[in-house]
Design a protein around this motif. Structure first.
Motif, short mmCIF file in Angstrom:
data_model
loop_
_atom_site.label_atom_id
_atom_site.label_comp_id
_atom_site.label_asym_id
_atom_site.label_seq_id
_atom_site.Cartn_x
_atom_site.Cartn_y
_atom_site.Cartn_z
N ASN A 173 0.77 -1.05 -0.03
CA ASN A 173 -0.19 0.06 0.01
C ASN A 173 0.73 1.39 -0.07
O ASN A 173 1.76 1.56 1.03
CB ASN A 173 -0.82 -0.02 1.17
N LYS A 214 -11.81 2.74 -4.77
CA LYS A 214 -13.22 2.76 -3.38
C LYS A 214 -12.70 3.98 -2.78
O LYS A 214 -11.68 4.83 -3.01
CB LYS A 214 -12.94 1.52 -2.71
N VAL A 226 -6.64 1.87 7.20
CA VAL A 226 -6.81 2.50 5.88
C VAL A 226 -5.43 2.35 5.21
O VAL A 226 -5.37 2.45 4.05
CB VAL A 226 -7.51 3.72 5.94
N PRO A 231 -5.38 -2.53 2.66
CA PRO A 231 -5.92 -1.39 3.27
C PRO A 231 -7.44 -1.91 3.58
O PRO A 231 -8.17 -2.43 2.65
CB PRO A 231 -5.95 -0.41 2.27
N ARG A 232 -7.97 -1.79 4.67
CA ARG A 232 -9.08 -2.03 5.36
C ARG A 232 -9.28 -1.28 6.70
O ARG A 232 -8.93 -1.43 7.60
CB ARG A 232 -9.42 -3.55 5.54
N SER A 233 -10.51 -0.63 6.72
CA SER A 233 -10.81 0.31 7.90
C SER A 233 -11.11 -0.51 9.08
O SER A 233 -11.78 -1.72 9.08
CB SER A 233 -12.29 1.02 7.62
N GLY A 240 -12.75 -1.47 2.32
CA GLY A 240 -11.40 -1.75 1.95
C GLY A 240 -11.17 -3.02 1.27
O GLY A 240 -12.10 -3.40 0.45
N TYR A 241 -10.15 -3.50 1.31
CA TYR A 241 -9.63 -4.84 0.73
C TYR A 241 -9.48 -6.03 1.63
O TYR A 241 -9.21 -5.96 2.70
CB TYR A 241 -8.51 -4.54 -0.29
N TYR A 247 -1.52 -1.12 -3.99
CA TYR A 247 -2.61 -0.26 -3.80
C TYR A 247 -2.10 1.23 -3.52
O TYR A 247 -0.81 1.19 -3.24
CB TYR A 247 -3.34 -0.75 -2.52
N THR A 249 -3.26 4.71 -1.42
CA THR A 249 -4.27 5.27 -0.65
C THR A 249 -4.04 6.80 -0.67
O THR A 249 -2.90 7.21 -0.17
CB THR A 249 -4.03 4.64 0.72
N THR A 251 -5.09 10.18 1.74
CA THR A 251 -5.92 10.70 2.95
C THR A 251 -5.90 12.05 3.33
O THR A 251 -4.85 12.78 2.79
CB THR A 251 -5.42 9.81 4.27
N TRP A 266 -8.91 5.26 -2.19
CA TRP A 266 -7.98 3.83 -2.53
C TRP A 266 -8.14 3.92 -4.08
O TRP A 266 -9.11 3.99 -4.69
CB TRP A 266 -8.67 2.72 -2.00
#
Length: 275
Positions: A173, A214, A226, A231-233, A240-241, A247, A249, A251, A266
């Motif tokens: 990421n 996303k 994230v 990445p996943r909340s 997320g994934y 990836y 990201t 922010t 993302w």
């Protein structure tokens, strides 16, 4: 016994004290009014400094930095590398099956291996721009520097790379942060990105193209998931994934003029052109 005579129109002791009181009150009101006006002017100057001057200075510095990098690197590649079909970019090989958030030694795609040595050297150069981020949808061109410190990176109008995340083009990421308001506000319009929008990251060695996939409209600043390798909340677990990949990201703070929450976008790596 002495008689005191007060002549018509004359002032006695009570009248004198009342007049003095009114004078002190008027003086106090005048001083308070001056103080309020002065404070108002100071606040106005602070607002002008934050919303106009910091943007002006940061954008100028960021623009000079991008120009300097382009002079050093030369123009971005326009021709297709040998071995690639005409008109087709080089796309990284699919990731092999892997457990956990990252990849194992030797599992990186060719694009990642080509940029590995460059990424390692650049990751040690904090505060120095080493890439250029371009997002056509929001007309953004901004330098990318290592780290997310305010004084050294973000307040200069740069986009900052989270130091413990992957570099551009590598498996994992590639996570970036940027101001949404003041100091160049490169991510001011990040909420306008839509699925399918193109994002490019240009380095000395290659140009990487990511495609927006996303977004997460709001999460807490402490939501470290994230920017994880996958990445996943940690808060909105549906966002997320779940599989390793390549990836990107982005922010920034949300809502505007507030740092209460974070907006997340993302993307996935879809092409790479080596220099």
């Amino acid at each position: 016994m002495r008689r005191v005579t007060v002549r018509p129109g004359g002032r006695g002791p009570g009248s004198w004290r009342a007049g003095r009181g009114r004078g002190l009150l008027a003086w106090g009101l005048w001083g308070a009014a001056e103080l309020v006006v002065t404070l108002g002017l100071v606040l106005l100057l602070l607002v002008v400094h934050q919303l106009w001057w910091t943007n002006r200075e940061a954008r100028q510095e960021a623009g000079r930095t991008v120009q300097a990098l382009q002079r050093e690197w030369g123009p971005p590649p326009s021709a297709v590398p040998s071995g690639a079909p005409s008109g087709e970019p080089v796309v990284p090989e699919p990731l092999p099956s892997a457990t956990g958030a990252g990849t194992t030694r030797g599992s990186e795609a060719p694009a990642a291996r080509q940029s590995q040595s460059h990424s390692r050297s650049q990751s040690q150069s904090h505060d120095q721009a080493y890439a250029v981020l371009r997002i056509p949808r929001i007309a953004l061109t901004a330098p990318v520097a290592e780290g997310t410190s305010k004084g050294g990176v973000l307040d200069r109008g740069y986009v900052g790379h989270y130091t413990r995340t992957a570099q551009a083009g590598r498996a994992g990421n590639f996570a970036l942060a940027g101001h949404r308001n003041t100091h160049g506000e490169p991510f001011r319009r990040l909420d306008r990105l839509r699925r399918g929008d193109r994002i490019t990251v240009e380095t000395r060695d290659a140009v990487y193209t990511y495609t927006v996939d996303k977004s997460l409209a709001r999460t807490a600043p402490s939501d470290s998931g994230v920017i994880a390798p996958v990445p996943r909340s940690n808060i909105t677990t549906s966002a997320g994934y779940s599989e390793p990949g390549y990836y990107l990201t982005l922010t920034t703070c949300t809502p505007e003029f507030s740092s209460r929450y974070r907006l997340v976008v993302w993307g996935k790596l879809t092409a790479m052109r080596p220099r």
